[in-house]
Design a protein around this motif. Structure first.
Motif, PDB file in Angstrom:
ATOM      1  N   VAL A  93      32.381  21.507  33.453  1.00 57.51           N
ATOM      2  CA  VAL A  93      32.151  22.933  33.720  1.00 57.51           C
ATOM      3  C   VAL A  93      32.254  23.136  35.233  1.00 57.51           C
ATOM      4  O   VAL A  93      31.490  22.544  36.000  1.00 57.51           O
ATOM      5  N   GLU A  94      33.245  23.917  35.624  1.00 59.23           N
ATOM      6  CA  GLU A  94      33.462  24.201  37.046  1.00 59.23           C
ATOM      7  C   GLU A  94      32.230  24.944  37.584  1.00 59.23           C
ATOM      8  O   GLU A  94      31.752  25.888  36.953  1.00 59.23           O
ATOM      9  N   PRO A  95      31.676  24.517  38.728  1.00 57.58           N
ATOM     10  CA  PRO A  95      30.504  25.233  39.257  1.00 57.58           C
ATOM     11  C   PRO A  95      30.847  26.697  39.541  1.00 57.58           C
ATOM     12  O   PRO A  95      31.965  26.993  39.963  1.00 57.58           O
ATOM     13  N   ASP A  96      29.892  27.576  39.291  1.00 55.93           N
ATOM     14  CA  ASP A  96      30.102  28.986  39.591  1.00 55.93           C
ATOM     15  C   ASP A  96      30.179  29.141  41.122  1.00 55.93           C
ATOM     16  O   ASP A  96      29.268  28.714  41.836  1.00 55.93           O
ATOM     17  N   MET A  97      31.278  29.732  41.596  1.00 58.40           N
ATOM     18  CA  MET A  97      31.517  29.760  43.048  1.00 58.40           C
ATOM     19  C   MET A  97      30.459  30.572  43.785  1.00 58.40           C
ATOM     20  O   MET A  97      30.042  30.203  44.887  1.00 58.40           O
ATOM     21  N   ASP A  98      29.967  31.676  43.180  1.00 57.56           N
ATOM     22  CA  ASP A  98      28.932  32.459  43.871  1.00 57.56           C
ATOM     23  C   ASP A  98      27.652  31.650  44.009  1.00 57.56           C
ATOM     24  O   ASP A  98      27.009  31.667  45.065  1.00 57.56           O
ATOM     25  N   GLU A  99      27.298  30.927  42.943  1.00 57.96           N
ATOM     26  CA  GLU A  99      26.076  30.099  43.014  1.00 57.96           C
ATOM     27  C   GLU A  99      26.245  28.968  44.028  1.00 57.96           C
ATOM     28  O   GLU A  99      25.316  28.618  44.747  1.00 57.96           O
ATOM     29  N   LEU A 100      27.461  28.422  44.064  1.00 57.47           N
ATOM     30  CA  LEU A 100      27.728  27.349  45.027  1.00 57.47           C
ATOM     31  C   LEU A 100      27.586  27.879  46.458  1.00 57.47           C
ATOM     32  O   LEU A 100      26.949  27.257  47.318  1.00 57.47           O
ATOM     33  N   LEU A 101      28.166  29.074  46.699  1.00 54.81           N
ATOM     34  CA  LEU A 101      28.066  29.658  48.052  1.00 54.81           C
ATOM     35  C   LEU A 101      26.612  29.993  48.396  1.00 54.81           C
ATOM     36  O   LEU A 101      26.172  29.779  49.529  1.00 54.81           O
ATOM     37  N   ASP A 102      25.846  30.486  47.402  1.00 57.38           N
ATOM     38  CA  ASP A 102      24.402  30.756  47.637  1.00 57.38           C
ATOM     39  C   ASP A 102      23.738  29.497  48.173  1.00 57.38           C
ATOM     40  O   ASP A 102      22.998  29.528  49.151  1.00 57.38           O
ATOM     41  N   MET A 103      24.017  28.395  47.486  1.00 54.51           N
ATOM     42  CA  MET A 103      23.378  27.127  47.858  1.00 54.51           C
ATOM     43  C   MET A 103      23.822  26.705  49.274  1.00 54.51           C
ATOM     44  O   MET A 103      23.004  26.306  50.101  1.00 54.51           O
ATOM     45  N   LEU A 104      25.134  26.822  49.559  1.00 54.66           N
ATOM     46  CA  LEU A 104      25.635  26.396  50.876  1.00 54.66           C
ATOM     47  C   LEU A 104      24.997  27.217  51.993  1.00 54.66           C
ATOM     48  O   LEU A 104      24.583  26.681  53.031  1.00 54.66           O
ATOM     49  N   LEU A 105      24.886  28.536  51.755  1.00 54.23           N
ATOM     50  CA  LEU A 105      24.297  29.399  52.791  1.00 54.23           C
ATOM     51  C   LEU A 105      22.810  29.079  52.958  1.00 54.23           C
ATOM     52  O   LEU A 105      22.291  29.034  54.066  1.00 54.23           O
ATOM     53  N   LYS A 106      22.147  28.823  51.825  1.00 53.97           N
ATOM     54  CA  LYS A 106      20.710  28.486  51.884  1.00 53.97           C
ATOM     55  C   LYS A 106      20.493  27.186  52.674  1.00 53.97           C
ATOM     56  O   LYS A 106      19.528  27.055  53.427  1.00 53.97           O
ATOM     57  N   GLU A 107      21.416  26.250  52.533  1.00 55.17           N
ATOM     58  CA  GLU A 107      21.278  24.965  53.235  1.00 55.17           C
ATOM     59  C   GLU A 107      21.775  25.043  54.682  1.00 55.17           C
ATOM     60  O   GLU A 107      21.786  24.050  55.391  1.00 55.17           O
ATOM     61  N   GLY A 108      22.224  26.235  55.095  1.00 55.33           N
ATOM     62  CA  GLY A 108      22.619  26.426  56.496  1.00 55.33           C
ATOM     63  C   GLY A 108      23.994  25.879  56.836  1.00 55.33           C
ATOM     64  O   GLY A 108      24.281  25.601  58.008  1.00 55.33           O
ATOM     65  N   ILE A 109      24.862  25.732  55.834  1.00 58.75           N
ATOM     66  CA  ILE A 109      26.220  25.240  56.111  1.00 58.75           C
ATOM     67  C   ILE A 109      27.005  26.340  56.839  1.00 58.75           C
ATOM     68  O   ILE A 109      27.058  27.479  56.368  1.00 58.75           O
TER      69      ILE A 109
END
Ligand SMILES: Cc1cc2nc3c(=O)[nH]c(=O)nc-3n(C[C@H](O)[C@H](O)[C@H](O)COP(=O)(O)O)c2cc1C
Length: 344
Positions: free
Chosen positions: A92-108
Motif C-alpha cells: 500500500v503506497e503511503p498517502d502522500m499528504d500523511e507522509l508530508l504531514d510527518m516530514l513537516l512535523k519532524e522538521g524536514i
C-alpha cells in the motif's frame, strides 16, 4: 538510495564533511520512514535531505499476464529454496499528504523526489513552509516541468546513473537515455534554477567536469555504495569493485521500471522469454521479484540478485565516507587548478 543500504552513519558522515546526505524513504511505510528520520536526526549533526518516490496510478495488468509472471518467478524462487507465491505480495503506497504531514512535523526542510512531480497542492504546502524542493529529470522537458511546478533545483540524471531512471513522467515522453555530458549543459541552458549533475560521477574529475558544464552541484550514488558505512551486501560491494562498466545494464525486469544494475542470469533469461510488455508495471513487478532478489543477495547468489550500480565501477573505492569526501574535495581542487594553469 532506497533499499536499506543507506545508514544514518553514512548520511551523517557526508553531511559533516560539507555534502548533503539524503535519507531515502522509497519502499517505506510512514511509520518506517518516521523511525528512519528519528534515527538519523539523533545522529546527524547537520541538516540532511529526504528522498521520496512519486507513484503514478497504473493500469492493472490482465490475469493472464500476472499468472505468467507469477509462474515464471516461482520457478526461480524454488531453485533457491523459496516457496511458491500464490499471488503478488501486496503493497500500500503511503498517502502522500500523511507522509508530508510527518516530514513537516519532524522538521524536514530539504526534500528531493524521483519518478514524477508532486501535485500542485502538495508542492504549495512545502513551499509555504520554506522547504527546499528538488525533482529528478532525465530530459530538458522534464526539467522544465519540474521548474514550472516550483522546484528550487533539478537533478539532471544521465544514462550512466545507477538505480532507477527518475524520468518518464511528462506526457508523450518515455524518459530519456541521455548521457550526463550531453544532458547537463542543455538543462543548464534551458532552466533558470540550479542544476545538479548526476550519473557516472565518481571522483574529482567528474565533479570538476560537471561544474565546467554549468552544474551547481553533483549527486553521487555508486561512489558511496562501497564505503565502509554502506549497508550494501558484500556481494554488491565486490560486484562494483571488481567489474567493468559494461557489466551493468538498464532493465525493467527487476521492478517494472528501468533501473541500472548488474546484468545476471535473471536479466538474460527474462529478456529471452518475455518482451517489455509482458512485465508487470511498477510496483507490481518489484513486489513480485523482491524476495527472490533479496534472498539471492543474502545467499551471495548473483544470478537472481538485483544489484544497482552506475557505470563508474572502476572508479569505486572501499574507504570510509569521511575519507572519500576529503579525497573528492582535494581531487576537485587539483583538477580545477590544473585547468586554470593550462589556460595561463
Ligand atoms: C543502489 C541505488 C539506489 C538508488 N535509489 C534511489 C532512490 O531511492 N531515489 C532516487 O532519487 N535515486 C536513487 N538512485 C539514483 C541516484 O539518486 C543517482 O541518480 C545515481 O546514483 C547517480 O549515478 P551514479 O550511481 O553513477 O553516481 C539510486 C541509485 C543507486 C545506485
Amino acid at each position: 538510495m532506497a533499499g536499506g543500504i543507506i545508514t544514518p552513519a553514512l548520511i551523517n558522515e557526508v553531511t559533516k564533511s560539507g555534502g548533503l546526505g539524503s535519507l531515502p524513504l522509497g519502499y517505506l511505510s510512514i511509520a518506517e520512514a518516521q523511525e528512519a528520520i528519528c534515527k538519523t536526526i539523533a545522529l546527524a549533526s547537520k541538516q540532511f535531505a529526504v528522498n521520496l518516490f512519486i507513484q503514478s496510478p497504473i493500469a492493472p495488468p490482465s490475469k493472464k499476464q500476472v499468472a505468467a509472471m507469477l509462474a515464471y518467478v516461482n520457478q526461480h524462487r524454488l531453485s533457491i529454496g523459496l516457496p511458491s507465491l500464490l499471488e503478488i505480495p501486496s503493497w500500500v503506497e503511503p498517502d502522500m499528504d500523511e507522509l508530508l504531514d510527518m516530514l513537516l512535523k519532524e522538521g524536514i526542510s530539504i526534500i528531493s523526489f524521483t519518478f514524477g512531480i508532486l501535485s500542485h497542492n502538495k508542492m504549495q504546502r512545502l513551499l509555504e513552509k520554506d522547504v527546499f524542493v528538488m525533482g529528478t529529470a532525465t530530459t530538458v522537458q522534464e526539467g522544465l516541468a519540474l521548474e514550472a511546478a516550483g522546484c528550487h533545483a533539478v537533478i539532471a540524471q544521465g544514462y550512466e546513473a545507477g538505480g532507477h531512471r527518475g524520468g518518464g513522467f511528462v506526457a508523450g515522453q518515455s524518459g530519456g537515455l541521455i548521457g550526463t555530458l550531453a544532458l547537463v549543459p542543455q538543462m543548464v541552458d534551458a532552466l533558470h534554477i540550479p542544476v545538479i549533475a548526476s550519473g557516472g560521477i565518481m571522483d574529482g574529475r567528474g565533479i570538476a567536469a560537471a561544474l565546467a558544464l554549468g552544474a551547481s552541484a553533483v549527486q553521487m550514488g555508486t561512489a558511496f555504495l562501497t564505503c565502509e558505512e554502506s549497508h550494501a551486501s558484500s556481494l554488491h560491494k565486490h560486484m562494483i569493485m571488481d567489474n567493468p562498466a559494461e557489466s551493468t545494464c538498464l532493465t525493467s525486469i527487476f521492478t517494472g521500471k528501468p533501473v541500472r544494475g548488474f546484468k545476471n542470469e535473471l536479466v538474460t533469461m527474462t529478456e529471452k522469454n518475455f518482451s517489455e510488455d509482458d512485465l508487470l508495471p511498477y510496483p507490481l513487478q518489484h513486489q513480485l521479484t523482491k524476495e527472490l532478489r533479496s534472498s539471492a543477495n543474502k545467499l551471495g547468489h548473483l544470478e537472481y540478485a538485483g544489484l544497482w550500480s552506475g557505470q563508474g565501477t572502476r572508479l569505486s573505492r572501499s574507504i570510509a565516507v569521511e575519507h572519500l569526501m576529503a579525497i573528492l574535495e582535494k581531487e576537485t581542487v587539483v583538477v580545477l587548478s590544473q585547468f586554470k594553469n593550462n589556460l595561463r
